[in-house]
Design a protein around this motif. Sequence first.
Motif, short mmCIF file in Angstrom:
data_model
loop_
_atom_site.label_atom_id
_atom_site.label_comp_id
_atom_site.label_asym_id
_atom_site.label_seq_id
_atom_site.Cartn_x
_atom_site.Cartn_y
_atom_site.Cartn_z
N GLY A 29 31.91 -64.26 32.30
CA GLY A 29 33.15 -65.01 32.41
C GLY A 29 34.31 -64.28 31.76
O GLY A 29 34.42 -63.05 31.85
N HIS A 90 32.90 -66.32 27.09
CA HIS A 90 32.34 -66.25 28.45
C HIS A 90 32.69 -67.52 29.24
O HIS A 90 31.86 -68.05 29.97
CB HIS A 90 30.82 -66.05 28.40
CG HIS A 90 30.38 -64.89 27.56
ND1 HIS A 90 30.60 -63.59 27.91
CD2 HIS A 90 29.76 -64.86 26.35
CE1 HIS A 90 30.12 -62.79 26.97
NE2 HIS A 90 29.61 -63.54 26.01
N GLY A 91 33.92 -67.97 29.09
CA GLY A 91 34.35 -69.20 29.74
C GLY A 91 34.94 -68.96 31.12
O GLY A 91 34.81 -67.87 31.70
N LYS A 393 32.30 -77.31 39.50
CA LYS A 393 31.32 -76.66 38.62
C LYS A 393 31.67 -76.77 37.15
O LYS A 393 31.30 -75.91 36.34
CB LYS A 393 31.12 -75.19 39.03
CG LYS A 393 30.62 -75.04 40.47
CD LYS A 393 30.40 -73.60 40.86
CE LYS A 393 29.91 -73.49 42.30
NZ LYS A 393 29.72 -72.10 42.73
N SER A 395 33.49 -77.08 33.37
CA SER A 395 34.40 -76.26 32.59
C SER A 395 33.66 -75.70 31.39
O SER A 395 32.50 -76.01 31.15
CB SER A 395 35.59 -77.10 32.13
OG SER A 395 36.51 -76.33 31.38
N HIS A 396 34.35 -74.82 30.64
CA HIS A 396 33.73 -74.11 29.52
C HIS A 396 32.54 -73.29 29.99
O HIS A 396 31.56 -73.10 29.26
CB HIS A 396 33.32 -75.08 28.40
CG HIS A 396 34.47 -75.56 27.58
ND1 HIS A 396 34.32 -76.18 26.35
CD2 HIS A 396 35.81 -75.52 27.79
CE1 HIS A 396 35.51 -76.49 25.85
NE2 HIS A 396 36.42 -76.10 26.72
N ASN A 397 32.63 -72.81 31.21
CA ASN A 397 31.59 -71.93 31.75
C ASN A 397 32.23 -70.99 32.76
O ASN A 397 33.33 -71.26 33.26
CB ASN A 397 30.45 -72.74 32.37
CG ASN A 397 30.85 -73.42 33.65
OD1 ASN A 397 31.04 -72.78 34.68
ND2 ASN A 397 31.00 -74.74 33.62
N GLU A 399 31.81 -70.53 35.77
CA GLU A 399 31.85 -70.99 37.16
C GLU A 399 33.03 -71.89 37.50
O GLU A 399 33.08 -72.44 38.60
CB GLU A 399 30.53 -71.71 37.49
CG GLU A 399 29.28 -70.89 37.24
CD GLU A 399 29.28 -69.59 38.04
OE1 GLU A 399 29.69 -69.63 39.22
OE2 GLU A 399 28.89 -68.56 37.49
N GLU A 400 33.96 -72.10 36.55
CA GLU A 400 35.13 -72.91 36.87
C GLU A 400 35.70 -72.48 38.22
O GLU A 400 35.86 -71.28 38.48
CB GLU A 400 36.21 -72.73 35.81
CG GLU A 400 35.93 -73.45 34.50
CD GLU A 400 37.00 -73.19 33.45
OE1 GLU A 400 36.82 -73.66 32.32
OE2 GLU A 400 38.00 -72.50 33.75
#
Length: 423
Positions: A29, A90-91, A393, A395-397, A399-400
């Motif tokens: 991310g 890695h957001g 998908k 948040s805080h990942n 895949e946003e």
Amino acid sequence: MTPDPLLPELALAADLFDTLRAASLDEPGVTRASYGAGERAAHALMEGAARQAGLETERDAIGTLRLTLPGNDRDLPAVVIGSHLDSVPHGGNFDGTAGVVMGLAAAVHRARLGLRGARDLMVLGIRAEEMCWFPEHYLGSRAAFGLLPTDAPDALRRADTGRSLAEHMAEEGFDPDAIREGRATLDPARIRCFLEPHIEQGPALLAEGLPVAVVTGIRGSLRYPRAAVHGEHAHAGAVPRAHRRDAALAAVALVAALDARWAAWEASGRDLVVTAGILSTDPAHHAPTKVPGIIRFSLDIRSEDTALLAEIDAWLRGEAERLEAARGVRFDFGPGTHAAPAAMDPALRAALRESAARAGVPYREMASGAGHDCATFAGRGIPSAMLFLRNAKGSHNPEEAMAMEDFGAGLRVLCGALDGLLA
């Protein structure tokens, strides 16, 4: 077909998102640590785009970025749009950033068309919202209003470096003495209202097929990030139940009891979400044949109901005392953080709803389960509102997945509301 008048600003926004992702890429991310390189790059990118569009730019003593389209009367309180530019490790690329980019796009659009309001339109890039870096909620916005504890620059340490907030601020060229002395860099009397566009961090808009939502309020929180249960390590086969001081079972019993109470509170119609995000025995003592003598855990409890948060806090203490007596253990909740709920301004919510209707943008109203800097502004008595954007998908990942079509829908709603707010 009439060309979309926002096409140049949508192209600018798409380019800003792409450039920012490349500048802070940390596979899988992005990482934009508070008062670190990634956040610095984000602020520099927004400042450069604003200058190119002819906006005024300024950074205050704690690093808040101000991008201003002047109004006809500079003495009037400004309409302010803003959000944060840091991220979790890695957001995703849109949490926080979407709000700053949208505010900038709206200001650039008005500048390009020569639309000057009666008052200034100011876009804020707020520092240090993500408390995974420094354990203090809404750090940047609270610092800007002089609300942080005066020892925060020296007491708070960034999780990844172990260095103090003061050290990181100084390294970035900012002044930790502004916080030590309680100096405010934002004045509520100089702000007519605050608007924070933000991606939705849950699945509601995606499930309902809607591009945007008008937020009714922001849940407050009660958090214990470093709680622990202390018992006694013992042999798994040799110690009978009556003689055990099992920390793991005591922690699980507390969490299970809290879950049961959550169901009851929710069934009675009270707003609540509860999370036990950490449940961990001591790695140095991990063994399948050992009764755990210590377990660490975290609690994150959120509600729009201030009284309910206080009720839960008292219930936790009482339940811990009961389990201590029953199981021979000791609970230590550690330092907690408390954030008050924030109601959104009815007039601003109406302005956003009316703008959405005029633009033909379907929407719903909903509460925000996540905390946002907007809560700080509302807490200072500033009329405040939020506009959520559909985001797949979570948040805080990494895949946003906010679509630019939904960003465009939100930008139309925001621009339509600004016409009246800037008058």
